[in-house]
Design a protein around this motif. Structure first.
Motif, mmCIF file in Angstrom:
data_model
loop_
_atom_site.group_PDB
_atom_site.id
_atom_site.type_symbol
_atom_site.label_atom_id
_atom_site.label_comp_id
_atom_site.label_asym_id
_atom_site.label_seq_id
_atom_site.Cartn_x
_atom_site.Cartn_y
_atom_site.Cartn_z
ATOM 1 N N ASP A 21 6.486 2.005 3.342
ATOM 2 C CA ASP A 21 7.369 2.250 2.206
ATOM 3 C C ASP A 21 7.284 1.164 1.141
ATOM 4 O O ASP A 21 7.609 1.409 -0.025
ATOM 5 N N PHE A 22 6.863 -0.033 1.517
ATOM 6 C CA PHE A 22 6.672 -1.116 0.549
ATOM 7 C C PHE A 22 5.245 -1.175 0.005
ATOM 8 O O PHE A 22 5.035 -1.584 -1.136
ATOM 9 N N VAL A 23 4.279 -0.787 0.821
ATOM 10 C CA VAL A 23 2.877 -1.060 0.499
ATOM 11 C C VAL A 23 2.164 0.131 -0.131
ATOM 12 O O VAL A 23 1.355 -0.033 -1.051
ATOM 13 N N GLU A 81 19.477 7.291 0.228
ATOM 14 C CA GLU A 81 18.782 8.565 0.434
ATOM 15 C C GLU A 81 17.409 8.408 1.086
ATOM 16 O O GLU A 81 17.007 9.227 1.908
ATOM 17 N N VAL A 82 16.670 7.359 0.688
ATOM 18 C CA VAL A 82 15.279 7.215 1.128
ATOM 19 C C VAL A 82 14.966 5.748 1.419
ATOM 20 O O VAL A 82 15.674 4.853 0.978
ATOM 21 N N GLY A 83 13.870 5.547 2.148
ATOM 22 C CA GLY A 83 13.346 4.206 2.346
ATOM 23 C C GLY A 83 13.613 3.624 3.714
ATOM 24 O O GLY A 83 14.757 3.600 4.168
ATOM 25 N N MET A 84 12.546 3.194 4.373
ATOM 26 C CA MET A 84 12.589 2.458 5.641
ATOM 27 C C MET A 84 13.434 3.153 6.714
ATOM 28 O O MET A 84 14.107 2.509 7.510
ATOM 29 N N TYR A 89 7.272 7.407 9.180
ATOM 30 C CA TYR A 89 6.018 6.746 8.835
ATOM 31 C C TYR A 89 6.261 5.602 7.856
ATOM 32 O O TYR A 89 5.650 4.533 7.957
ATOM 33 N N GLY A 90 7.169 5.818 6.910
ATOM 34 C CA GLY A 90 7.436 4.795 5.901
ATOM 35 C C GLY A 90 7.958 3.499 6.469
ATOM 36 O O GLY A 90 7.745 2.423 5.896
#
Length: 200
Positions: A21-23, A81-84, A89-90
């Motif tokens: 999610d960062f890369v 809502e989203v992220g990590m 997979y993220g």
């Protein structure tokens, strides 16, 4: 005159939050500079494995079922809502840096990787009791999780080697500001070539 020397026999490589999610391009918390740092971080990972320097990874994890980091999401509303997200997979570490069996992965819910985690206990025993005195800091985001963890390490009397070309910020200005602050007060700022020289 340097305040301390980087000694491989008492060091650990810390790879902070190099998650998809960062890369990855287009992912929710994309940090392009983190993606550009992959080759340098991968080089350090391979060098540490070859010389027996332990590697500890961190993963920043959030949940859909409840808000485990409410102030973080207050400042970054999209994280509601989203992220990590746990189990996605993220939230996983990128394949280029995939941990090997036996390498430690720390789950965290705050910018500081010491806060509410087993990191300090792991570091206190990973090379025998109190065998670690230096953390080699790499990863992302430079001015957020990397800097928070570096400061926290300093407060716990760890020597911090902050790797200038193996940490990725949201902007060049943020990168330079953190390097200046760390180098002035909380650790030594080294580049990958300097760390590799010390590992040899």
């Amino acid at each position: 005159m340097v305040p301390w020397e980087l000694r491989p026999e008492s060091s650990v490589l810390l790879v902070i939050d190099m998650q998809n999610d960062f890369v990855r391009e287009g992912f929710p918390m994309e940090v392009p500079m983190a993606r550009s740092r992959l080759p340098a971080i991968r080089t350090l990972v391979h060098a540490c494995r070859a010389t027996g320097v332990p590697i500890v990874y961190t993963r920043h994890v959030l949940y859909d079922s409840f808000d485990v980091s409410p102030l973080e999401t207050a400042y970054q509303p999209k994280l509601r809502e989203v992220g990590m997200r746990d189990g996605t997979y993220g939230a996983e570490i990128v394949d280029e840096l995939k941990p090997e069996p036996g390498e430690v992965v720390i789950r965290k819910h705050r910018y500081d990787a010491f806060h509410g985690t087993e990191l300090d206990t792991v570091l206190g025993t990973l090379r025998g009791p109190r065998g670690v005195d230096t953390l080699i800091v790499t990863g992302t985001v430079t001015e957020v999780c990397c800097e928070s963890t570096a400061r926290s390490a300093f407060m716990r009397d760890y020597q911090v080697a902050f790797v200038s070309d193996a940490t990725g910020a949201l902007s060049d200005a943020a990168q330079e500001a953190t390097l200046r602050t760390i180098g002035s007060f909380f650790g030594r700022v080294l580049d990958t070539s300097q760390v590799l020289a010390a590992l040899r």
